[in-house]
Scaffold this motif. Structure first.
Motif, PDB file in Angstrom:
ATOM      1  N   GLU A  53      -2.849   7.625   6.234  1.00 28.88           N
ATOM      2  CA  GLU A  53      -3.913   7.106   5.377  1.00 28.88           C
ATOM      3  C   GLU A  53      -4.480   5.768   5.840  1.00 28.88           C
ATOM      4  OE1 GLU A  53      -2.166   6.945   1.528  1.00 28.88           O
ATOM      5  OE2 GLU A  53      -2.035   9.108   1.331  1.00 28.88           O
ATOM      6  N   SER A  54      -3.667   4.950   6.493  1.00 33.86           N
ATOM      7  CA  SER A  54      -4.078   3.579   6.833  1.00 33.86           C
ATOM      8  C   SER A  54      -3.683   3.234   8.262  1.00 33.86           C
ATOM      9  CB  SER A  54      -3.437   2.589   5.860  1.00 33.86           C
ATOM     10  OG  SER A  54      -3.764   2.886   4.542  1.00 33.86           O
ATOM     11  N   LYS A  55      -4.337   3.873   9.205  1.00 30.16           N
ATOM     12  CA  LYS A  55      -4.002   3.664  10.619  1.00 30.16           C
ATOM     13  C   LYS A  55      -4.180   2.218  11.064  1.00 30.16           C
ATOM     14  CE  LYS A  55      -3.972   8.107  12.520  1.00 30.16           C
ATOM     15  NZ  LYS A  55      -2.586   8.417  12.689  1.00 30.16           N
ATOM     16  N   TRP A  56      -5.050   1.465  10.385  1.00 33.38           N
ATOM     17  CA  TRP A  56      -5.328   0.085  10.782  1.00 33.38           C
ATOM     18  C   TRP A  56      -4.090  -0.808  10.662  1.00 33.38           C
ATOM     19  CZ3 TRP A  56      -4.705  -3.704   7.097  1.00 33.38           C
ATOM     20  CH2 TRP A  56      -4.648  -3.277   5.776  1.00 33.38           C
ATOM     21  N   LEU A  57      -3.090  -0.382   9.891  1.00 29.51           N
ATOM     22  CA  LEU A  57      -1.865  -1.174   9.755  1.00 29.51           C
ATOM     23  C   LEU A  57      -0.969  -1.077  10.984  1.00 29.51           C
ATOM     24  CD1 LEU A  57      -0.945  -0.156   6.115  1.00 29.51           C
ATOM     25  CD2 LEU A  57      -1.779  -2.388   6.856  1.00 29.51           C
ATOM     26  N   PHE A  58      -1.194  -0.073  11.786  1.00 27.78           N
ATOM     27  CA  PHE A  58      -0.312   0.220  12.911  1.00 27.78           C
ATOM     28  C   PHE A  58      -0.918  -0.276  14.216  1.00 27.78           C
ATOM     29  CE2 PHE A  58       0.920   2.914   9.522  1.00 27.78           C
ATOM     30  CZ  PHE A  58       2.275   3.114   9.677  1.00 27.78           C
ATOM     31  N   ALA A  59      -0.063  -0.812  15.059  1.00 26.97           N
ATOM     32  CA  ALA A  59      -0.498  -1.273  16.378  1.00 26.97           C
ATOM     33  C   ALA A  59      -0.823  -0.051  17.229  1.00 26.97           C
ATOM     34  CB  ALA A  59       0.601  -2.094  17.038  1.00 26.97           C
ATOM     35  N   PRO A  60      -1.848  -0.157  18.058  1.00 25.79           N
ATOM     36  CA  PRO A  60      -2.162   0.981  18.935  1.00 25.79           C
ATOM     37  C   PRO A  60      -1.022   1.221  19.917  1.00 25.79           C
ATOM     38  CG  PRO A  60      -3.514  -0.922  19.477  1.00 25.79           C
ATOM     39  CD  PRO A  60      -2.740  -1.280  18.253  1.00 25.79           C
ATOM     40  N   ILE A  61      -0.771   2.466  20.155  1.00 27.50           N
ATOM     41  CA  ILE A  61       0.297   2.837  21.088  1.00 27.50           C
ATOM     42  C   ILE A  61      -0.278   2.846  22.488  1.00 27.50           C
ATOM     43  CG2 ILE A  61       1.910   4.644  21.764  1.00 27.50           C
ATOM     44  CD1 ILE A  61       1.925   5.522  18.818  1.00 27.50           C
ATOM     45  N   GLU A  62       0.310   2.032  23.329  1.00 29.82           N
ATOM     46  CA  GLU A  62      -0.155   1.963  24.717  1.00 29.82           C
ATOM     47  C   GLU A  62       0.652   2.930  25.565  1.00 29.82           C
ATOM     48  OE1 GLU A  62      -0.221  -2.000  26.228  1.00 29.82           O
ATOM     49  OE2 GLU A  62      -1.016  -2.799  24.366  1.00 29.82           O
ATOM     50  N   LYS A  63      -0.065   3.719  26.330  1.00 31.85           N
ATOM     51  CA  LYS A  63       0.608   4.653  27.224  1.00 31.85           C
ATOM     52  C   LYS A  63       1.106   3.876  28.439  1.00 31.85           C
ATOM     53  CE  LYS A  63      -2.202   8.533  25.810  1.00 31.85           C
ATOM     54  NZ  LYS A  63      -3.151   9.551  26.205  1.00 31.85           N
ATOM     55  N   PRO A  64       2.296   4.212  28.918  1.00 30.61           N
ATOM     56  CA  PRO A  64       2.794   3.518  30.103  1.00 30.61           C
ATOM     57  C   PRO A  64       1.923   3.824  31.319  1.00 30.61           C
ATOM     58  CG  PRO A  64       4.307   5.252  29.416  1.00 30.61           C
ATOM     59  CD  PRO A  64       3.218   5.193  28.406  1.00 30.61           C
ATOM     60  N   LEU A 114       0.796  -1.223   0.000  1.00 29.05           N
ATOM     61  CA  LEU A 114       0.000   0.000   0.000  1.00 29.05           C
ATOM     62  C   LEU A 114       0.833   1.280   0.000  1.00 29.05           C
ATOM     63  CD1 LEU A 114      -2.768  -1.021   2.546  1.00 29.05           C
ATOM     64  CD2 LEU A 114      -3.021  -0.730   0.073  1.00 29.05           C
ATOM     65  N   ALA A 115       2.070   1.183   0.409  1.00 28.50           N
ATOM     66  CA  ALA A 115       2.909   2.378   0.542  1.00 28.50           C
ATOM     67  C   ALA A 115       3.248   2.968  -0.823  1.00 28.50           C
ATOM     68  CB  ALA A 115       4.192   2.039   1.287  1.00 28.50           C
ATOM     69  N   ASP A 116       3.279   4.287  -0.873  1.00 25.78           N
ATOM     70  CA  ASP A 116       3.711   4.997  -2.075  1.00 25.78           C
ATOM     71  C   ASP A 116       5.227   5.163  -1.983  1.00 25.78           C
ATOM     72  OD1 ASP A 116       4.135   6.580  -4.264  1.00 25.78           O
ATOM     73  OD2 ASP A 116       3.165   8.361  -3.427  1.00 25.78           O
ATOM     74  N   LEU A 117       5.938   4.335  -2.709  1.00 26.86           N
ATOM     75  CA  LEU A 117       7.396   4.349  -2.651  1.00 26.86           C
ATOM     76  C   LEU A 117       8.018   5.126  -3.810  1.00 26.86           C
ATOM     77  CD1 LEU A 117       7.920   0.623  -1.611  1.00 26.86           C
ATOM     78  CD2 LEU A 117       7.938   2.642  -0.143  1.00 26.86           C
TER      79      LEU A 117
END
Length: 82
Positions: free
Chosen positions: A65-76, A38-41
């Protein structure tokens, strides 16, 4: 070295750099191949010394554009001291 061989080597180098950088940027491991596809290279390039440029920008654009590809960032979690 023929141009075809050089092009194949450059594509492999870009893919390797992208996968490493995207994993470090928080792309889920099960979504690495999808992220690459999906990335525009088009803005990624390799200089004469073999350094790959533009991968981080492509990943930032992909994140926007595609946040679903990224793991949610957990706050400490806060810890009580004392």
């Amino acid at each position: 070295m023929s141009d075809d061989v050089l092009e194949i080597a450059n594509k492999r180098l870009i893919r390797a750099e992208f996968l490493i950088a995207s994993r470090n940027a928080g792309v889920r491991t099960d979504a690495l191949d999808a992220a690459y596809k999906l990335a525009d290279l088009s803005g990624v390039s390799i200089d004469d010394s073999g350094k790959v440029w533009g991968v981080d920008d492509a990943i930032q654009e992909l994140n926007a554009e595609s946040k679903w590809l990224f793991a949610p960032i957990e706050k400490p979690k806060a810890r009580t001291i004392g």
